[in-house]
Each structure stands twice: as C-alpha cells, then as structure tokens.
Write a protein that holds these residues in place. Structure first.
Motif, short mmCIF file in Angstrom:
data_model
loop_
_atom_site.label_atom_id
_atom_site.label_comp_id
_atom_site.label_asym_id
_atom_site.label_seq_id
_atom_site.Cartn_x
_atom_site.Cartn_y
_atom_site.Cartn_z
N GLY A 9 1.78 -13.14 -8.62
CA GLY A 9 1.21 -12.00 -8.71
C GLY A 9 1.04 -11.53 -6.86
N THR A 10 1.10 -9.62 -7.10
CA THR A 10 1.09 -9.41 -5.80
C THR A 10 0.79 -8.10 -6.24
OG1 THR A 10 2.87 -7.87 -4.40
CG2 THR A 10 3.35 -7.39 -6.93
N GLN A 11 0.08 -7.70 -5.17
CA GLN A 11 -1.13 -6.82 -4.72
C GLN A 11 -0.68 -5.17 -4.88
OE1 GLN A 11 -4.55 -7.04 -5.13
NE2 GLN A 11 -4.36 -4.57 -5.82
N VAL A 12 -0.52 -4.61 -5.60
CA VAL A 12 -0.14 -3.03 -5.54
C VAL A 12 -1.40 -2.35 -5.33
CG1 VAL A 12 0.87 -1.40 -6.85
CG2 VAL A 12 1.89 -2.91 -6.91
N LEU A 47 1.01 -1.23 -0.43
CA LEU A 47 -0.07 0.44 -0.23
C LEU A 47 0.83 1.51 0.10
CD1 LEU A 47 -2.93 1.48 -0.05
CD2 LEU A 47 -2.04 0.95 3.25
N VAL A 48 0.62 1.92 -0.84
CA VAL A 48 1.38 3.36 -0.63
C VAL A 48 0.37 4.52 -1.40
CG1 VAL A 48 2.24 2.62 -3.64
CG2 VAL A 48 3.22 4.75 -1.92
N ASN A 89 7.15 4.39 -10.81
CA ASN A 89 7.88 5.72 -9.44
C ASN A 89 6.03 6.48 -9.49
OD1 ASN A 89 10.01 5.29 -8.32
ND2 ASN A 89 10.86 5.87 -10.68
N SER A 90 5.84 7.85 -8.86
CA SER A 90 4.83 8.27 -9.89
C SER A 90 3.60 7.82 -9.67
CB SER A 90 4.70 9.57 -10.74
OG SER A 90 6.18 10.34 -10.87
N LEU A 91 2.88 7.23 -8.32
CA LEU A 91 1.85 5.99 -8.41
C LEU A 91 0.62 6.70 -8.58
CD1 LEU A 91 3.29 3.05 -6.91
CD2 LEU A 91 2.45 3.04 -8.98
#
Length: 118
Positions: free
Chosen positions: A111-114, A11-12, A84-86
């Motif tokens: 898979g990986t969750q973003v 989470l970002v 970057n710059s998500l």
C-alpha cells in the motif's frame, strides 16, 4: 509467487494529480490481470480500477471514472494508476493486486498513502 511494491503516493491539493506505480517481481507479470484498490480510515477496502493482462480491457469504479486511468507496461513489469482531479474523498491507502484472469486477487502490495487536502 508475485511480489508487488507500490510507490508514488503523497500529499496533494484538491484538483491535483498523482501517478501511482506498482512494480512486480517473481512470476511473469504479463500472466496477471492487475487491480487497484483503496481503503480510507474507518472504511472497507474498495475496488478502484482493473486492467487485463494485455492492457486491452479496463474497468473503473463509478467514483473515479473519467478521473483515474489504469495502465501497464509489461516490458517494465509495472502497472500504473494516473489520478487526476483529485478530491479529498480520494484520500486512502492505495493497494495494487494481481490475479490470474477469472480468479480472485491472490497477490497484494503493502500500500501507498494518498492524502488530498481541501
């Protein structure tokens, strides 16, 4: 056979950065071109970026061009996706995949969750 395991999701906040990794095992990693894809809820899986077996050629979807960067380290059997710059619209499950040059992607990670919060 090639086994692929993604990591680095999370989470970002919007505007932040993440680096995804794709660790490969099995057959010679350097024989394969690598790609990153993503799938958001309710949407089809879409292409994000790809890199040639040598790392000398890369290609990006227009939606991520200039913000995301794909790379690989053949000595470590790992591919990366620097994001970057998500933006909130980057929220998705991200998958890495491997293919022989000029063939379809035959091997996929889990898979990986973003998740990008606004």
């Amino acid at each position: 056979q090639v086994q692929l395991v993604e990591s680095g999701g999370g989470l970002v906040q919007a505007g932040g950065s993440l680096r995804l990794s794709c660790a490969a095992s099995g057959r010679a990693f350097s024989n394969y071109a690598m790609g990153w894809f993503r799938q958001a809820p309710g949407k089809e899986r879409e292409f994000v970026a790809r890199i040639s077996w040598s790392g000398g050629s890369t290609y990006y979807a227009d939606s991520v061009k200039g913000r995301f960067f794909i790379s690989r380290d053949n000595a470590k059997n790992t591919a990366y996706l620097q994001m970057n710059s998500l933006k909130p619209e980057d929220t998705a499950v991200y998958y890495c995949a491997a293919r022989m040059e000029n063939y379809e992607y035959a091997y996929w990670g889990q898979g990986t969750q973003v998740t990008v919060s606004s």
